[in-house]
Design a protein around this motif. Structure first.
Motif, PDB file in Angstrom:
ATOM      1  N   ASP A  75      54.071  42.277  37.427  1.00 13.95           N
ATOM      2  CA  ASP A  75      52.664  42.488  37.535  1.00 13.95           C
ATOM      3  C   ASP A  75      52.120  41.414  38.391  1.00 13.95           C
ATOM      4  N   ILE A  76      51.183  41.900  39.380  1.00 14.63           N
ATOM      5  CA  ILE A  76      50.767  41.034  40.128  1.00 14.63           C
ATOM      6  C   ILE A  76      49.440  40.086  39.560  1.00 14.63           C
ATOM      7  N   VAL A  77      49.626  38.717  39.831  1.00 13.92           N
ATOM      8  CA  VAL A  77      48.403  37.848  39.315  1.00 13.92           C
ATOM      9  C   VAL A  77      47.680  37.082  40.522  1.00 13.92           C
ATOM     10  N   ARG A  78      46.451  37.085  40.478  1.00 12.16           N
ATOM     11  CA  ARG A  78      45.730  36.678  41.788  1.00 12.16           C
ATOM     12  C   ARG A  78      45.311  35.160  40.997  1.00 12.16           C
ATOM     13  N   PHE A  79      45.245  34.123  41.820  1.00 11.71           N
ATOM     14  CA  PHE A  79      44.467  32.785  41.460  1.00 11.71           C
ATOM     15  C   PHE A  79      43.320  32.784  42.279  1.00 11.71           C
ATOM     16  N   LYS A  80      42.152  32.868  42.095  1.00 11.19           N
ATOM     17  CA  LYS A  80      41.078  32.705  42.874  1.00 11.19           C
ATOM     18  C   LYS A  80      40.017  31.964  42.514  1.00 11.19           C
ATOM     19  N   GLN A  81      39.627  30.906  43.048  1.00 14.27           N
ATOM     20  CA  GLN A  81      38.519  29.932  42.854  1.00 14.27           C
ATOM     21  C   GLN A  81      38.368  29.685  41.172  1.00 14.27           C
ATOM     22  N   GLY A  82      39.644  29.099  40.757  1.00 17.37           N
ATOM     23  CA  GLY A  82      39.945  28.478  39.462  1.00 17.37           C
ATOM     24  C   GLY A  82      40.067  29.436  38.502  1.00 17.37           C
TER      25      GLY A  82
END
Length: 285
Positions: A75-82
């Motif tokens: 599964d895709i995981v995005r880390f964005k702005q904390g």
């Protein structure tokens, strides 16, 4: 959406996740934790009440269960702005990492003379338990490995059966499990030497060998954190035990560490004891 709570994260993650936007995927899922693979390495997500990983965070058990039930490998995981955004089959789950309490897992610096170390209660208890640790580790001990492990305790080159690079190559990736026993021994050993600033060229030799020999992704993440000066929360407690005068309190802590993982806790304690033996001999020179 996961509610913001007093959950915790390792201070090492700020080094790991310097870029404000990163894309990763679910790497591995276990009963009580999971790992996310980012280009910079793994991020561990566990539950409050577990030891904090140097490359991880701890969330509420109910929130973890929701993630566990919905996530699948890849599964895709995005880390964005904390914040983490997990794209599961049902919904996008948000983990507000920027709201978590940061815990410092940096390895401290200790100063003890050779005599003070020899007389230290924790040192004496580990020495007493050394034989039992050696037969409980997850690494089968043939003669070559026995010589290599003995060499780890010797600061003088003439006393070594194998040089440092040979020992490291012998142990990296050796054994079964998510973190092979040879890796855990090296981590415990290196941790002990780092505590007392007795690493000399050892750290660079370990880092160079890790570039050439592959081990598991989880072990690589632990090595990476260690070489940047951070270690698992429960093993960091060992540093505090050098001032403890109560045998029972030390024993309770050591027994708890031995229960960590399948044999990981025992393997790491065994390596830590080898490291202390090296430090004691080196300080005595």
């Amino acid at each position: 959406m996961i509610r913001n709570k007093r959950e915790t994260k390792s201070n090492f993650l700020s080094l790991y996740l310097k870029e404000p936007l990163q894309l990763g995927k679910v790497h591995s899922i276990f009963e009580n934790s999971l790992n996310i693979q980012f280009p910079v390495g793994l991020v561990h997500i566990g539950q409050i009440g577990m030891p904090l990983s140097p490359f991880g965070c701890l969330i509420e058990p109910n929130d973890f269960q929701k993630i566990h039930d919905q996530c699948q490998l890849g599964d895709i995981v995005r880390f964005k702005q904390g914040q983490f955004f997990l794209y599961t089959q049902k919904e996008v789950i948000k983990i507000a990492l920027d709201q978590f309490e940061m815990r410092d897992l940096t390895i401290p610096k200790l100063e003890l003379s050779a005599q003070e170390l020899k007389e230290n209660l924790l040192y004496q208890m580990l020495e007493k338990a050394f034989y039992s640790l050696s037969i409980e580790i997850g690494l089968p001990l043939n003669e070559t490995i026995k010589k290599g492990l003995q060499s780890l305790t010797e600061p003088q080159l003439k006393a070594k059966e194998l040089n440092d690079e040979e020992i490291i190559r012998l142990l990296i990736g050796r054994g079964i499990g998510l973190t092979p026993s040879g890796d855990d021994i090296l981590i415990g050993y290196t941790f002990a030497r780092m505590l007392f600033q007795k690493t000399d060229e050892w750290q660079s030799k370990l880092a160079d060998t890790l570039k050439k020999i592959k081990t598991t992704a989880i072990s690589e993440a632990y090595f990476n954190a260690l070489l940047h000066g951070s270690i698992n929360e429960n093993f960091l407690h060992l540093a505090q035990l050098f001032t403890e005068k109560d045998c029972e309190k030390i024993n309770v802590e050591l027994q708890a560490l031995k229960r960590f993982g399948h044999t990981s806790g025992t393997d790491t304690l065994y390596g830590f004891t080898l490291g202390l033996q090296y430090v004691q001999k080196e300080t005595e020179r």
